[in-house]
Design a protein around this motif. Structure first.
Motif, PDB file in Angstrom:
ATOM      1  N   MET B   1      -4.258 -42.872   0.513  1.00 31.31           N
ATOM      2  CA  MET B   1      -3.170 -43.424   0.398  1.00 31.31           C
ATOM      3  C   MET B   1      -2.243 -42.367   1.215  1.00 31.31           C
ATOM      4  O   MET B   1      -1.958 -41.261   0.819  1.00 31.31           O
ATOM      5  N   ALA B   2      -1.275 -43.032   1.883  1.00 29.65           N
ATOM      6  CA  ALA B   2      -0.192 -42.343   2.528  1.00 29.65           C
ATOM      7  C   ALA B   2       0.624 -41.500   1.724  1.00 29.65           C
ATOM      8  O   ALA B   2       0.889 -41.965   0.448  1.00 29.65           O
ATOM      9  N   ASN B   3       1.291 -40.504   2.006  1.00 29.00           N
ATOM     10  CA  ASN B   3       2.095 -39.542   1.179  1.00 29.00           C
ATOM     11  C   ASN B   3       3.242 -40.354   0.817  1.00 29.00           C
ATOM     12  O   ASN B   3       4.051 -41.225   1.643  1.00 29.00           O
ATOM     13  N   LEU B   4       3.715 -40.301  -0.253  1.00 28.57           N
ATOM     14  CA  LEU B   4       4.911 -41.329  -0.667  1.00 28.57           C
ATOM     15  C   LEU B   4       6.072 -40.924  -0.264  1.00 28.57           C
ATOM     16  O   LEU B   4       6.914 -41.798   0.142  1.00 28.57           O
ATOM     17  N   GLN B 266       3.572 -50.534  -0.325  1.00 23.37           N
ATOM     18  CA  GLN B 266       2.869 -49.281   0.053  1.00 23.37           C
ATOM     19  C   GLN B 266       3.073 -48.244  -0.935  1.00 23.37           C
ATOM     20  O   GLN B 266       2.681 -47.578  -1.334  1.00 23.37           O
ATOM     21  N   ALA B 267       4.679 -48.138  -1.035  1.00 28.65           N
ATOM     22  CA  ALA B 267       5.197 -47.054  -1.579  1.00 28.65           C
ATOM     23  C   ALA B 267       5.053 -47.282  -3.028  1.00 28.65           C
ATOM     24  O   ALA B 267       4.506 -46.145  -4.004  1.00 28.65           O
ATOM     25  N   ASN B 268       5.147 -48.328  -3.724  1.00 34.94           N
ATOM     26  CA  ASN B 268       4.912 -48.642  -5.039  1.00 34.94           C
ATOM     27  C   ASN B 268       3.424 -48.354  -5.611  1.00 34.94           C
ATOM     28  O   ASN B 268       3.029 -47.729  -6.452  1.00 34.94           O
ATOM     29  N   ARG B 269       2.376 -48.679  -4.548  1.00 36.96           N
ATOM     30  CA  ARG B 269       1.198 -48.531  -4.772  1.00 36.96           C
ATOM     31  C   ARG B 269       0.920 -47.153  -4.929  1.00 36.96           C
ATOM     32  O   ARG B 269       0.160 -46.543  -5.851  1.00 36.96           O
ATOM     33  N   ALA B 270       1.375 -46.137  -3.904  1.00 33.43           N
ATOM     34  CA  ALA B 270       1.273 -44.931  -3.838  1.00 33.43           C
ATOM     35  C   ALA B 270       1.707 -44.308  -4.914  1.00 33.43           C
ATOM     36  O   ALA B 270       1.140 -43.209  -5.832  1.00 33.43           O
ATOM     37  N   ARG B 271       2.750 -44.481  -5.306  1.00 33.81           N
ATOM     38  CA  ARG B 271       3.447 -43.975  -6.706  1.00 33.81           C
ATOM     39  C   ARG B 271       2.591 -44.437  -7.933  1.00 33.81           C
ATOM     40  O   ARG B 271       2.156 -43.471  -8.804  1.00 33.81           O
ATOM     41  N   GLN B 272       2.258 -45.634  -8.118  1.00 31.79           N
ATOM     42  CA  GLN B 272       1.175 -45.870  -9.180  1.00 31.79           C
ATOM     43  C   GLN B 272       0.043 -45.236  -9.208  1.00 31.79           C
ATOM     44  O   GLN B 272      -0.490 -44.562 -10.330  1.00 31.79           O
ATOM     45  N   ALA B 273      -0.585 -44.970  -7.796  1.00 39.21           N
ATOM     46  CA  ALA B 273      -1.751 -44.423  -7.715  1.00 39.21           C
ATOM     47  C   ALA B 273      -1.491 -42.964  -8.379  1.00 39.21           C
ATOM     48  O   ALA B 273      -2.483 -42.200  -9.087  1.00 39.21           O
TER      49      ALA B 273
END
Lengths: 142, 291
Positions: B1-4, B266-273
């Protein structure tokens, strides 16, 4: 553009300038300022192509004569149509008298200081400016 | 997962791009309105002039003694006048016209002609220089102050070259304005003048009455033809350019919007992860303490 074609006893008159189609109507007769003198066209005229100098364009519609000013250009006439292409076109209400007077003064001054050959391109240009200024003033004086 | 953080920076940058493309679109739309008005006003005059002159040329025949622009010669020296824009970011506007002109150039060269190119607009100049095509004339800064006078300066040059036998034919390549979204690439023969209506003359051989004389009219009206046609092509090209830019920038703005949506997801996914991982760690720690 389709060639204008008037009905039997009428002339289709079109005037186009770089600013658009200025006149497109059916008239009974037209008078134009040709370089060799003013001339008129009635329905049934022989094919004619004439250079125009700035001056007054008169046409008769339903018995009433309407006068406008046209700039230098060309006129093509046939039995039932007259087509004009001109640099300028003005109705009496379009003329700015102050501007026309200024243009006339400017052209007169240029003509005075002109020392080139009579009849060369620059001389013709100045003459055109003079005639166009005079045509506009004549139009409002009418 | 990319860096937020990286994703958020990317979103900010795409948002800036969107602002720019949207502003450019609005500017192009405003200019298009003006350019479109100019060309629609000019068209009737240009068409009437061209109609009159081609009919006149048909009656005058190919008599060079009447006027040098009526002469028809075996085309050996040919010039292509290519109308491009000074600025890019207008979609396929410049590449389309340059490619079409280059194809025509190759075609004429293969037919054994000596071809030169005159370019109006910076973009076309760059294109032909890269391909080592000899450019005889470059007219720059034409669009900033486009006027009939400017067009006649170019036109006069062409007339002189043609009259002095340096050129035997001149073609003009430009984008014809159809609407804001469509432009048509046109390659037209400017000189020699293509006479029209020979058939109607044969049916009705009465010649015009010329006032003052045929020769006097021809000598002033034929140069007018080149200038009017050139000026019309320039106006067509300007309107096309703004239309093309408006469409290109509209597409770019839409793409930016789509990209922002994808990146936000993508950002939301990264944050949730990140939250999930953190929770897992806390729960794991609590379980361990209980044990």
């Amino acid at each position: 553009m389709a060639k204008p074609e008037g009905s039997a006893n009428a002339l289709a008159l079109q005037v186009a300038t770089p600013l658009g189609m200025q006149l497109d109507l059916e008239v009974e007769s037209v008078q134009m300022p040709g370089v060799a003198g003013e001339f008129g066209v009635l329905p049934g005229h022989v094919p004619l192509l004439s250079a125009l100098k700035p001056g007054l364009l008169k046409y008769k519609k339903q018995g009433a004569v309407v006068t406008c000013a046209v700039g230098a250009g060309y006129a093509e006439a046939g039995a039932h149509h007259v087509r004009l292409i001109a640099e300028f076109f003005a109705r009496p209400e379009d003329v700015n008298v102050e501007e026309a007077k200024k243009d006339l003064e400017k052209a007169e001054a240029r003509m005075k200081s002109f020392h080139g050959q009579f009849g060369d391109t620059e001389h013709g240009e100045i003459q055109k400016e003079l005639d166009w200024a005079r045509a506009r003033l004549d139009l409002v004086a009418n | 997962m990319a860096n937020l953080k990286a994703i958020r920076t990317r979103i900010a940058s795409v948002k800036n791009t969107r602002k720019i493309t949207r502003a450019m679109k609005l500017v192009a739309a405003a200019r298009l309105r003006k350019a479109q008005e100019n060309i629609t006003r000019m068209r009737p005059y240009a068409l009437a002039t061209i109609d009159m002159i081609t009919a006149l040329a048909a009656r005058a025949g190919e008599d060079e003694a009447l006027h040098s622009l009526l002469a028809r010669r075996e085309p050996k020296n040919v010039m292509l006048v290519v109308l491009t824009s000074d600025r890019g970011l207008a979609g396929a506007f410049n590449s389309g016209i340059s490619k079409a002109a280059f194809r025509k150039y190759q075609e004429l060269v293969e037919a054994g002609m000596q071809v030169s190119v005159a370019v109006i607009g910076r973009k076309g100049g760059d294109y032909f220089r890269r391909r080592n095509v000899p450019i005889t004339h470059t007219f720059s800064n034409v669009y900033e102050t486009l006027s009939y006078k400017k067009a006649s300066e170019i036109g006069d040059q062409i007339v002189i070259d043609y009259a002095s036998h340096e050129l035997d034919a001149v073609y003009i390549c430009y984008n014809e304005f159809k609407s804001a979204i469509t432009q048509k690439i046109v390659i037209e023969q400017l000189l020699p003048i293509e006479p029209s209506g020979r058939d109607s003359i044969a049916a009705n051989p009465v010649d015009f009455v010329y006032e003052p004389s045929q020769q006097a009219i021809l000598s002033t009206i034929l140069p007018l033809y080149v200038n009017v046609e050139l000026y019309r092509a320039l106006l067509e090209s300007v309107a096309s350019e703004h239309g093309a830019r408006m469409t290109a920038m509209d597409n770019a703005t839409n793409n930016a919007v789509d990209m922002i949506a994808a990146l936000t997801l993508q950002a939301n996914r990264a944050r949730q992860a990140a939250i999930t991982t953190e929770l897992m760690e806390i729960i794991g720690g609590a379980e361990a303490l209980k044990g």
